[in-house]
Design a protein around this motif. Structure first.
Motif, PDB file in Angstrom:
ATOM      1  N   THR A   1       0.788  -1.376  -0.143  1.00 33.31           N
ATOM      2  CA  THR A   1      -0.059  -0.258  -0.268  1.00 33.31           C
ATOM      3  C   THR A   1       0.484   0.836  -0.270  1.00 33.31           C
ATOM      4  N   ILE A   2       2.061   0.883   0.603  1.00 35.76           N
ATOM      5  CA  ILE A   2       3.097   2.438   0.756  1.00 35.76           C
ATOM      6  C   ILE A   2       3.824   2.685  -0.558  1.00 35.76           C
ATOM      7  N   ALA A   3       3.957   1.198  -1.080  1.00 34.70           N
ATOM      8  CA  ALA A   3       4.772   1.052  -2.503  1.00 34.70           C
ATOM      9  C   ALA A   3       3.319   1.710  -3.457  1.00 34.70           C
ATOM     10  N   LEU A   4       2.436   1.565  -3.412  1.00 38.88           N
ATOM     11  CA  LEU A   4       1.631   2.383  -4.324  1.00 38.88           C
ATOM     12  C   LEU A   4       1.274   3.805  -4.484  1.00 38.88           C
ATOM     13  N   GLN A   5       1.988   4.768  -3.132  1.00 42.94           N
ATOM     14  CA  GLN A   5       2.144   6.182  -3.952  1.00 42.94           C
ATOM     15  C   GLN A   5       2.943   6.303  -4.646  1.00 42.94           C
ATOM     16  N   ALA A   6       3.943   5.895  -4.928  1.00 46.55           N
ATOM     17  CA  ALA A   6       5.150   6.247  -5.593  1.00 46.55           C
ATOM     18  C   ALA A   6       4.916   6.832  -7.521  1.00 46.55           C
ATOM     19  N   PRO A   7       5.667   7.387  -7.885  1.00 41.72           N
ATOM     20  CA  PRO A   7       5.096   8.278  -9.073  1.00 41.72           C
ATOM     21  C   PRO A   7       4.157   6.856 -10.266  1.00 41.72           C
ATOM     22  N   SER A   8       3.587   7.611 -11.170  1.00 40.82           N
ATOM     23  CA  SER A   8       3.775   6.426 -11.761  1.00 40.82           C
ATOM     24  C   SER A   8       3.331   7.186 -13.578  1.00 40.82           C
ATOM     25  N   GLY A   9       3.884   7.003 -14.385  1.00 40.40           N
ATOM     26  CA  GLY A   9       3.461   8.005 -15.647  1.00 40.40           C
ATOM     27  C   GLY A   9       2.376   8.222 -16.413  1.00 40.40           C
ATOM     28  N   SER A  10       2.384   9.328 -16.569  1.00 36.21           N
ATOM     29  CA  SER A  10       0.676  10.104 -16.413  1.00 36.21           C
ATOM     30  C   SER A  10      -0.307   9.411 -15.400  1.00 36.21           C
TER      31      SER A  10
END
Length: 211
Positions: free
Chosen positions: A33-42
């Protein structure tokens, strides 16, 4: 831990992974869940996370990793063989090589194997900006590893099993357009002596404005 301590003591854990202690799924899900706070292109969020805990599945992935790692260990680029003529670095490389060998024969015994994946529009990876594509996943993988460290878990970033990516995809039942990025063994660790690694001085690798 302070942010600086977390960032400088999240090390590759191989020999000190506790292979006998189960890891609660709640901890893995919290780290993800913390990992999913990372940036993701577009802001596409085309990432997927395969958490492998079944003993047979772990053993199958571990077998592929062991085969790939033993091939790597026989190569001239093996970490344990690097800088053999530099006494200041040879001992460190030997320890790294020893830990790589240790994990190679035990990957299938690690309680949790995390395989981060990226979904694309087709089975073939798109040509061109590969760095931009993988940048939509790899920061999240590092977020996971940092989060795991903060939760008392050890991890190691490994990719050698990708030499047999198709075989691993078959084991995992992955669709053709889902591509693996790494294999992150995750377990409780033993001991508390994590410390920053010895690195080259910044001045030796820093370039300002141009090379």
């Amino acid at each position: 831990m302070t942010p600086e301590e977390l960032l400088t003591t999240t090390r590759a854990v191989r020999k000190r992974l506790d292979l006998s202690r189960p890891v609660p799924s709640e901890l893995i899900e919290k780290a993800l869940t913390i990992a999913l706070q990372a940036p993701s292109g577009s802001n596409r969020e085309h990432w997927h996370w395969v958490v492998v805990t079944d003993p047979d599945q772990r053993a199958a992935i571990g077998s592929l990793y062991r085969r790939a790692t033993h091939e790597y260990m026989a190569s001239s680029g093996f970490a344990g063989k690097l800088y053999a003529d530099d006494p200041s670095r040879a001992a460190v490389q030997h320890r790294v090589g020893s830990s790589v060998s240790y994990l190679a024969d035990r990957m299938g015994e690690v309680p949790v194997l995390l395989i981060p994946c990226l979904e694309t529009s087709s089975a073939e990876l798109p040509a061109g900006n590969q760095a931009g594509m993988w940048a939509s996943l790899l920061p999240a993988v590092w977020n996971y590893m940092l989060a795991a460290r903060s939760l008392g878990l050890g991890t190691a970033w490994t990719t050698l099993h990708l030499a047999y990516e198709e075989e691993a995809a078959e084991v995992l039942g992955l669709p053709e357009n889902v591509h693996q990025a790494a294999l992150i063994p995750t377990a409780y660790y033993t001991g508390e002596t994590f410390k920053p690694a010895v690195r080259q001085p910044l001045a030796s690798v820093l370039h300002v404005d141009r090379w």
